[in-house]
Design a protein around this motif. Structure first.
Motif, short mmCIF file in Angstrom:
data_model
loop_
_atom_site.label_atom_id
_atom_site.label_comp_id
_atom_site.label_asym_id
_atom_site.label_seq_id
_atom_site.Cartn_x
_atom_site.Cartn_y
_atom_site.Cartn_z
N ALA A 228 -2.38 13.66 -2.90
CA ALA A 228 -3.09 12.38 -2.76
C ALA A 228 -1.86 11.42 -2.11
O ALA A 228 -0.73 11.78 -2.48
N MET A 229 -2.16 10.86 -1.20
CA MET A 229 -1.13 9.73 -0.66
C MET A 229 -1.80 8.26 -0.45
O MET A 229 -2.71 8.28 0.01
N VAL A 230 -1.29 7.44 -1.65
CA VAL A 230 -2.00 6.04 -1.55
C VAL A 230 -0.93 5.19 -1.28
O VAL A 230 0.35 5.25 -1.68
N PHE A 231 -1.29 4.45 -0.24
CA PHE A 231 -0.33 3.22 0.33
C PHE A 231 -0.12 1.89 -0.60
O PHE A 231 -1.30 1.58 -1.01
N VAL A 232 0.94 1.79 -1.03
CA VAL A 232 0.85 0.43 -1.92
C VAL A 232 1.23 -0.94 -1.01
O VAL A 232 2.45 -1.54 -0.96
N TYR A 233 -0.19 -1.26 -0.32
CA TYR A 233 0.30 -2.22 0.81
C TYR A 233 -1.17 -2.89 1.12
O TYR A 233 -2.15 -1.95 0.81
N SER A 234 -1.24 -4.12 1.36
CA SER A 234 -2.47 -4.72 1.42
C SER A 234 -2.89 -5.22 2.67
O SER A 234 -3.84 -5.97 3.09
N MET A 517 -2.06 -4.69 -4.27
CA MET A 517 -2.78 -5.85 -5.07
C MET A 517 -2.63 -5.58 -6.34
O MET A 517 -2.62 -6.64 -7.14
N LEU A 518 -2.83 -4.45 -6.77
CA LEU A 518 -2.57 -4.07 -8.25
C LEU A 518 -1.33 -4.37 -9.06
O LEU A 518 -1.43 -4.78 -9.95
N TYR A 519 -0.42 -4.48 -8.06
CA TYR A 519 1.12 -5.17 -8.65
C TYR A 519 0.72 -6.49 -9.12
O TYR A 519 1.55 -6.72 -10.00
N TYR A 520 -0.02 -7.45 -8.72
CA TYR A 520 -0.09 -8.63 -9.02
C TYR A 520 -1.17 -8.91 -9.73
O TYR A 520 -1.37 -9.87 -10.47
#
Ligand code: DGJ
Length: 652
Positions: A228-234, A517-520
């Motif tokens: 899996a590659m998941v971008f931590v960006y919105s 967004m999950l970071y916030y």
């Protein structure tokens, strides 16, 4: 995971997969291949070509004609960047990314590998960052680009992770959709020619999610290789998968390159947002569990990250814009009787907002409509034993608002052109400090003045034809990224100021359902589609990359407001319990039978909520394949408890 500094200082990727020992450089093959470029250092060795070798961080300008992770336009107009290994170090703990969301971990949980690469001619450096979290089988990647040269350069493409596979035949699993039908599951072969998933909308988008999986042909939920590659960006992103001329596979995850051009002066640096990667040799369930555990424990933050979320009732589908103070108290009374723990006042409580044409930006309580102050209303709801939350859409501005009349230049509009509207609204320039300061101040003031325990942070349009009056003309290519950084700045300020506040993300439902967004916000409204049967598909797709504790789901009325389907109340409850649980209908209109069932559902959820939100989640059937029924299961990690849900869907 193996890489190698080769004889010329290139950083080659050797292996990612099942635990293995020994150096894997025997996987590299060297042939004289026609029309392959050979670096000068290789002398006349035609078998050495960056166009064929697997790389950690491919750049434009080395003779690799596949998609690059990094493209730099130099001051002389050339597109050449040739990064060679300089040094590396390994430290305890996980690197952080100032101003950007990222997985966090302490010294016991993670290690960081930093590799310094440099272009000898331009003195552009790249620090490749790897965060290694063995307990979840997670590797994170980010890159810091530093301009140590004397001239300004422009970054025109930036991906934080590249995965090269010298062999293998893979399927690409991705999640596509539209408003009210997000994250549909799609599995197609990676083939010759590039497959691109992307958003150019300013948000991660309803249309493509910034997450992808490469799976072996035979990989199932229980067996087989997958990555899996998941971008931590919105914001705008680009994910690419390509089978090259030699049947090798390359996958990339990073920022969208369209409308992107980021100038970097001498000494300046730029951080490419993080990509989270995981590998499973035991199929897709384990892959999802790795991501779920990592995101729940080491990405989400704040008081609520590991707390069962309150069962809430939301006013939107109950009353839309037509509520009054009285109708809200009635909703509250019925909610309290059922054991609901929070009332959320959705859109319409501010300015003159009685429909969706007006007032965004005027975050002043409409006391005439409520018949009292917000504080008084909240006190009455609290007296019923419930917490209180509100909806807000801070990034937007209506032309019909006092804010727009005072600051027309705060909207993203191209000078000399008419703005492009969407839902009759414009977008605030989140790249401006005066705008983000104003929003932070307004939001903090609202929360401070009344006992608000929850905020649903909405965003109801895409960015287009955008221009910032504050950015120089030749820097407009930074705007979409700076918008996201501005958004993160406000979210960070609000979450730091109110650590107890429960934030729920939203963008017309799940248009910004991403790891950034999950970071916030530990939870996100999954879709504006509240039909239980269609939610099965939306929630199924969402579950591959994101934990069930982040999936916000409600029981709504029948016939359903989006598709008019009639579904049994019991089924609606079971589907909404697939995520954080709540109701979104006029409770006063429920029959006695429905009230009884709702009371039972709420009691059941209160008893088992921890299992549903924090247990391991198993997809037992796919609603995209099995049209008769959908089955899923939660299992406590200590094996003490499990719950299987079955929904018959034969009305397809
Ligand atoms: C879009 C959201 O997804 C809905 O739930 C609701 O909050 C509306 N916006 C309100 O305008």
């Amino acid at each position: 995971y193996q890489m190698q500094i080769d004889r010329y200082g290139f950083l080659l990727h050797l292996y990612y997969g099942r635990y293995a020992e020994g150096c894997m450089d025997y996987l590299l093959t060297y042939y004289d291949r026609g029309f392959s470029a050979n670096p000068y250092d290789a002398d006349h060795d035609r078998s050495y070509s960056m166009d064929a070798l697997p790389q950690e961080f491919p750049t434009s300008g080395t003779g690799d004609f596949r998609s690059p992770a990094l493209t730099i336009k130099n001051s002389d107009g050339t597109y050449s960047c040739d990064l060679r290994y300089q040094s590396h170090r390994i430290t305890k703990g996980k690197y952080g990314l100032p101003g950007l969301p990222a997985v966090y971990a302490d010294e016991e949980e993670a290690e960081t590998l930093e590799i310094l690469m440099e272009d000898a001619v331009t003195k552009v450096q790249a620090v490749l960052l790897y965060g290694v979290l063995p307990k979840y089988d997670i590797i994170t990647r980010s890159v810091r680009i530093i301009n140590q040269g004397e001239d300004t350069i422009h970054i025109s493409k930036a991906a934080s992770a590249c995965l090269d596979f010298v062999s293998g035949d893979y399927d690409l699993i991705s999640f596509y959709g539209r408003h009210a039908m997000e994250r549909n599951f799609q599995r197609v072969p990676v083939s010759h020619g590039k497959q691109i998933l992307r958003s150019r909308r300013g948000t991660s988008s309803h249309q493509y999610n910034p997450a992808m999986i490469l799976a072996g042909k035979d990989t199932t939920e229980e067996a087989g290789d997958c990555y899996a590659m998941v971008f931590v960006y919105s914001g705008c992103f680009k994910a690419e998968a390509e089978k090259d001329q030699f049947n090798q596979t390359r996958a990339l995850m990073g920022l969208a390159s369209e409308m992107f051009s980021y100038p970097l002066g001498t000494g300046d640096s730029f951080v490419i947002p993080e990509t989270v990667m995981t590998y499973s040799a035991e199929g897709l369930s384990v892959l999802s569990h790795n991501l779920h555990r990592c995101f729940r424990n080491n990405l989400c933050r704040g008081r609520w990250k590991d707390q069962v979320r309150p069962v809430l009732v939301n006013s939107w589908e109950a009353d839309y814009f037509n509520f009054t103070g009285e109708s809200l108290l009635r909703l509250g009374k019925h909610a309290a009787e059922l054991g609901i723990e929070m009332l959320v006042l959705d859109d319409g409580w501010f300015g003159e907002r009685n429909d969706d044409n007006t007032s965004l930006g005027d975050w002043q309580v409409n006391e005439d409509k409520l018949g009292c102050t917000m504080g008084e209303l909240i006190r009455k709801i609290n007296a019923m034993g419930m917490k209180f939350g509100i909806w807000i859409e801070p990034e937007m501005i209506s032309e019909d608002s006092d804010l727009y009349r005072a600051h027309p230049d705060w909207a993203l509009v191209i000078p000399g052109r008419q703005p492009i509207r969407s839902r009759s609204q414009l977008v605030l320039d989140m790249s401006r400090e005066d705008v983000t300061d104003y929003l932070t101040e307004r939001i903090c003031d609202i929360v401070e003045k009344a006992d608000i325990q929850y905020i649903k942070w909405d965003m109801n349009r895409s960015l287009m034809a955008a221009y910032s009056a504050k950015l120089p003309r030749d820097c407009q290519g930074e705007l979409r990224h700076r918008y996201v950084l501005g958004l993160y700045k406000v979210l960070e300020a609000v979450t730091q100021r109110f650590p107890e506040l429960l934030l729920e993300g939203c963008s017309g439902g799940g248009g910004r359902f991403d790891a950034g967004m999950l970071y916030y916000c530990p939870q996100i409204w999954c879709s504006d589609n509240t039909d239980a049967i269609e939610r099965l598909r939306i929630q199924y797709g969402t579950s591959f990359g994101y934990p069930m504790s982040s999936v916000s789901a409600h029981v709504s009325v029948c016939p359903n407001h989006q598709n008019h389907r009639v579904t049994p109340f019991k089924t609606r409850g079971i589907c909404a319990m697939q995520g954080t649980f709540g109701y979104e209908l006029d409770l006063s209109k429920m029959t006695d039978e429905e009230k009884k069932m709702a009371g039972e559902q709420i009691a059941f959820f209160k008893e088992h909520g921890r299992l549903f939100q924090f247990g391991d989640y198993y997809r037992l059937t796919s609603p995209f394949e099995n049209r008769d029924y959908t089955v899923w299961e939660y299992a406590a990690q200590d094996g003490s408890e499990a719950c299987m849900s079955v929904v018959y869907t034969d009305m397809y």
